[in-house]
Design a protein around this motif. Sequence first.
Motif, PDB file in Angstrom:
ATOM      1  N   GLY A 162       0.813  -1.275   0.087  1.00  0.00           N
ATOM      2  CA  GLY A 162       0.007   0.050  -0.075  1.00  0.00           C
ATOM      3  C   GLY A 162       0.879   1.388   0.140  1.00  0.00           C
ATOM      4  N   GLN A 163       2.119   0.923   0.148  1.00  0.00           N
ATOM      5  CA  GLN A 163       3.130   2.360   0.219  1.00  0.00           C
ATOM      6  C   GLN A 163       3.386   2.842  -1.046  1.00  0.00           C
ATOM      7  OE1 GLN A 163       6.011   1.756   3.267  1.00  0.00           O
ATOM      8  NE2 GLN A 163       4.588   0.800   4.594  1.00  0.00           N
ATOM      9  N   SER A 164       4.076   3.876  -1.311  1.00  0.00           N
ATOM     10  CA  SER A 164       4.225   4.764  -2.645  1.00  0.00           C
ATOM     11  C   SER A 164       5.815   4.424  -3.072  1.00  0.00           C
ATOM     12  CB  SER A 164       4.004   6.100  -2.316  1.00  0.00           C
ATOM     13  OG  SER A 164       4.403   7.010  -3.232  1.00  0.00           O
ATOM     14  N   PHE A 165       5.664   4.173  -4.341  1.00  0.00           N
ATOM     15  CA  PHE A 165       7.275   4.139  -4.922  1.00  0.00           C
ATOM     16  C   PHE A 165       7.757   5.425  -5.132  1.00  0.00           C
ATOM     17  CE2 PHE A 165      10.730   3.413  -7.857  1.00  0.00           C
ATOM     18  CZ  PHE A 165      11.119   2.069  -7.493  1.00  0.00           C
ATOM     19  N   ARG A 166       6.915   6.405  -5.191  1.00  0.00           N
ATOM     20  CA  ARG A 166       7.256   7.796  -5.375  1.00  0.00           C
ATOM     21  C   ARG A 166       8.029   8.068  -3.971  1.00  0.00           C
ATOM     22  NH1 ARG A 166       5.054  10.755  -9.553  1.00  0.00           N
ATOM     23  NH2 ARG A 166       3.138   9.893 -10.574  1.00  0.00           N
ATOM     24  N   ASP A 167       7.222   7.746  -2.704  1.00  0.00           N
ATOM     25  CA  ASP A 167       8.176   8.075  -1.475  1.00  0.00           C
ATOM     26  C   ASP A 167       9.281   7.479  -1.404  1.00  0.00           C
ATOM     27  OD1 ASP A 167       5.886   9.568  -0.745  1.00  0.00           O
ATOM     28  OD2 ASP A 167       4.912   8.158   0.308  1.00  0.00           O
ATOM     29  N   PHE A 168       9.462   6.065  -1.786  1.00  0.00           N
ATOM     30  CA  PHE A 168      10.760   5.218  -1.825  1.00  0.00           C
ATOM     31  C   PHE A 168      11.765   5.925  -2.663  1.00  0.00           C
ATOM     32  CE2 PHE A 168      12.090   0.548  -3.208  1.00  0.00           C
ATOM     33  CZ  PHE A 168      13.196   0.856  -2.047  1.00  0.00           C
ATOM     34  N   MET A 169      11.483   6.614  -3.835  1.00  0.00           N
ATOM     35  CA  MET A 169      12.590   7.370  -4.316  1.00  0.00           C
ATOM     36  C   MET A 169      13.297   8.734  -3.813  1.00  0.00           C
ATOM     37  SD  MET A 169      10.795   7.430  -8.293  1.00  0.00           S
ATOM     38  CE  MET A 169      12.232   8.308  -8.957  1.00  0.00           C
ATOM     39  N   HIS A 170      12.184   9.196  -2.837  1.00  0.00           N
ATOM     40  CA  HIS A 170      12.761  10.210  -2.072  1.00  0.00           C
ATOM     41  C   HIS A 170      13.103   9.704  -0.616  1.00  0.00           C
ATOM     42  CE1 HIS A 170      10.330  12.139  -4.952  1.00  0.00           C
ATOM     43  NE2 HIS A 170      11.232  13.298  -4.968  1.00  0.00           N
ATOM     44  N   GLY A 171      13.490   8.617  -0.184  1.00  0.00           N
ATOM     45  CA  GLY A 171      14.137   8.009   0.815  1.00  0.00           C
ATOM     46  C   GLY A 171      12.643   8.211   1.963  1.00  0.00           C
ATOM     47  N   LYS A 172      11.619   8.250   1.543  1.00  0.00           N
ATOM     48  CA  LYS A 172      10.656   8.602   2.714  1.00  0.00           C
ATOM     49  C   LYS A 172       9.623   7.329   2.640  1.00  0.00           C
ATOM     50  CE  LYS A 172      11.012  13.564   1.927  1.00  0.00           C
ATOM     51  NZ  LYS A 172      10.142  14.905   1.609  1.00  0.00           N
ATOM     52  N   LEU A 173       9.786   6.008   2.424  1.00  0.00           N
ATOM     53  CA  LEU A 173       9.124   5.201   2.352  1.00  0.00           C
ATOM     54  C   LEU A 173       8.718   4.585   3.959  1.00  0.00           C
ATOM     55  CD1 LEU A 173       7.785   2.915   0.297  1.00  0.00           C
ATOM     56  CD2 LEU A 173       9.671   1.390   0.774  1.00  0.00           C
ATOM     57  N   PRO A 174       7.671   4.849   4.336  1.00  0.00           N
ATOM     58  CA  PRO A 174       7.343   4.410   5.913  1.00  0.00           C
ATOM     59  C   PRO A 174       7.910   3.104   6.366  1.00  0.00           C
ATOM     60  CG  PRO A 174       5.442   5.478   4.742  1.00  0.00           C
ATOM     61  CD  PRO A 174       6.357   5.343   3.667  1.00  0.00           C
ATOM     62  N   GLY A 175       7.819   2.084   5.561  1.00  0.00           N
ATOM     63  CA  GLY A 175       8.181   0.686   5.852  1.00  0.00           C
ATOM     64  C   GLY A 175       9.821   0.684   5.949  1.00  0.00           C
ATOM     65  N   LEU A 176      10.543   1.403   5.285  1.00  0.00           N
ATOM     66  CA  LEU A 176      11.989   1.485   5.013  1.00  0.00           C
ATOM     67  C   LEU A 176      12.605   2.690   5.229  1.00  0.00           C
ATOM     68  CD1 LEU A 176      12.496  -1.525   2.578  1.00  0.00           C
ATOM     69  CD2 LEU A 176      13.182  -1.560   5.185  1.00  0.00           C
ATOM     70  N   PRO A 177      12.509   3.658   6.138  1.00  0.00           N
ATOM     71  CA  PRO A 177      12.807   5.042   6.074  1.00  0.00           C
ATOM     72  C   PRO A 177      14.236   5.322   5.959  1.00  0.00           C
ATOM     73  CG  PRO A 177      12.258   4.230   8.289  1.00  0.00           C
ATOM     74  CD  PRO A 177      12.022   3.310   7.438  1.00  0.00           C
ATOM     75  N   GLY A 178      14.304   6.160   4.838  1.00  0.00           N
ATOM     76  CA  GLY A 178      15.938   6.470   4.576  1.00  0.00           C
ATOM     77  C   GLY A 178      16.385   5.622   3.373  1.00  0.00           C
ATOM     78  N   GLU A 179      15.735   4.544   3.247  1.00  0.00           N
ATOM     79  CA  GLU A 179      16.222   3.670   1.955  1.00  0.00           C
ATOM     80  C   GLU A 179      15.874   4.267   0.698  1.00  0.00           C
ATOM     81  OE1 GLU A 179      17.606  -0.710   1.845  1.00  0.00           O
ATOM     82  OE2 GLU A 179      17.514   0.956   3.236  1.00  0.00           O
ATOM     83  N   LEU A 180      16.705   3.787  -0.377  1.00  0.00           N
ATOM     84  CA  LEU A 180      16.595   4.330  -1.544  1.00  0.00           C
ATOM     85  C   LEU A 180      16.283   3.305  -2.593  1.00  0.00           C
ATOM     86  CD1 LEU A 180      19.069   7.277  -2.000  1.00  0.00           C
ATOM     87  CD2 LEU A 180      16.485   7.660  -1.691  1.00  0.00           C
ATOM     88  N   PRO A 181      15.534   3.285  -3.599  1.00  0.00           N
ATOM     89  CA  PRO A 181      15.423   2.124  -4.511  1.00  0.00           C
ATOM     90  C   PRO A 181      16.434   2.115  -5.788  1.00  0.00           C
ATOM     91  CG  PRO A 181      14.040   3.967  -5.152  1.00  0.00           C
ATOM     92  CD  PRO A 181      14.876   4.361  -3.961  1.00  0.00           C
ATOM     93  N   SER A 182      16.727   0.696  -6.085  1.00  0.00           N
ATOM     94  CA  SER A 182      17.376   0.615  -7.065  1.00  0.00           C
ATOM     95  C   SER A 182      16.813   0.282  -8.472  1.00  0.00           C
ATOM     96  CB  SER A 182      18.496  -0.389  -6.777  1.00  0.00           C
ATOM     97  OG  SER A 182      17.882  -1.732  -6.857  1.00  0.00           O
TER      98      SER A 182
END
Length: 477
Positions: A305-325
């Motif tokens: 349910g979380q956002s890949f857009r947030d993931f791209m900015h390091g703001k994924l609630p499930g993995l805070p600070g993590e960035l996608p490859s």
Amino acid sequence: MQCASRAATVSVAAPATRQRTQLKQRRRVAVRGVAAEPATQRLTKDDLVAYLESGCKPRDQWRIGTEHEKLGYNVADGRRLTYEQIAALLTRIGERFNWQPIVEEGHIIGLTQDGQSVTLEPGGQFELSGATVDTLHKTCAEVNNHLYQVRSISEELGIAFLGVGFDPKWLYEDVPKMPKARYAIMREYMPTRGSLGRDMMFRSCTIQVNLDFESEADMVQKMRVGMALQPVATALFANSPFKEGKPTGYLSWRSHVWTDTDPDRCGTLPFVFEEGFGFERYVEYVLDVPMYFVYRNGTYHDVSGQSFRDFMHGKLPGLPGELPSLKDWETHLTTVFPEVRLKRFLEMRGADGGPWRLICGLPALWVGLLYDQQAQEEAAALIEDWTHEEREYLRDEVPRSALRTPFRGGTVQDLAKQVLAISKGGLERRGKEEAKFLKELEAIAESGETQADQMLRLYNGEWNHSVDPIYSPEYTY
């Protein structure tokens, strides 16, 4: 790079301004792929667009990739296979026919060999993902070789496989669950978005073909043709009229299941037919599809349910600070399920699983339509003036009535004959003696009777309202 220039034959989105050297570097990374580890710098939307663009290939490099799923069962009582039985099957195939095992957390979950893979779907559906080959003869030989290997081991184990689109008998609760961590995450999330998502995961089977494109304009035209004509494939391959031992009222219950799986990630994507559709617009769509999971250090993290857009900015609630490859993006692309899916190739997803004699028919249908320029133009002209309402009508009604579905003063049977004629012309112009692979589909279109119609006729007649006769050699591999 073929996709760097947008052809003017269709309206596509203008590319964002990029540094050319950066773009080339990113494309090279996209082609190679990267490990599922955190990125050291943030991905941009340009990177995601470039990943899709990297799939463009010159026509002489186009290939065919065929996938098909089948339902395993015990010959003695018809019950679905346990993981332990499937593991034994995988192990023996690997040892006897020199496949390499795929292992997750100590469990064998698949096999690989020469560009092919055998994998497990959530309910133990057994899937061959074929190598990419240049002719239908090779893809059909690959399928037959795989089925020989599966059959030879299955007979020793007292098991067999059904060639159908949906489990005709067993309840969701009766289906053993496979030990793949990502499926556990999906299983819990599915009921929050639709009532039939678990049916899709655990009880359905499909045949699918993956095809290449030359440019963004070529991708757009193929996507539009594929999306509009997917109901024709659904009708011709309709093979799932039963659920839990009774008729469902649909000839392709599998196809209907997708209409109530998850509105965020399924459907016909109306924007594909809008002015300006292209790689960038598809990226925008996928960015808005909620995630399922992120794979890190051997673990699937639930971020449903979380956002890949947030993931791209390091703001994924499930993995805070993590960035996608780019590997995370590649994985996310596989968790959207429209009727035609775009990755670095196009996936045609509308067909039910079926008997071995039909498996080669699906790639034949689409190769004929989309790997010959004249046929592709004819198919594009056929669907050019269809309205959004007509396309949605076909998507909703064809699963119920298949070839009998009324359409534009005729029926989908009439439409299927037109489409098959276009496809046959395309295959003949390829000059590889491939048109013969359409014969089973031509017979279905001529008679108007699908596999599902045949089974319902037998169910109401000599089967005496029982689905048990499906578990016989006529319908099994």
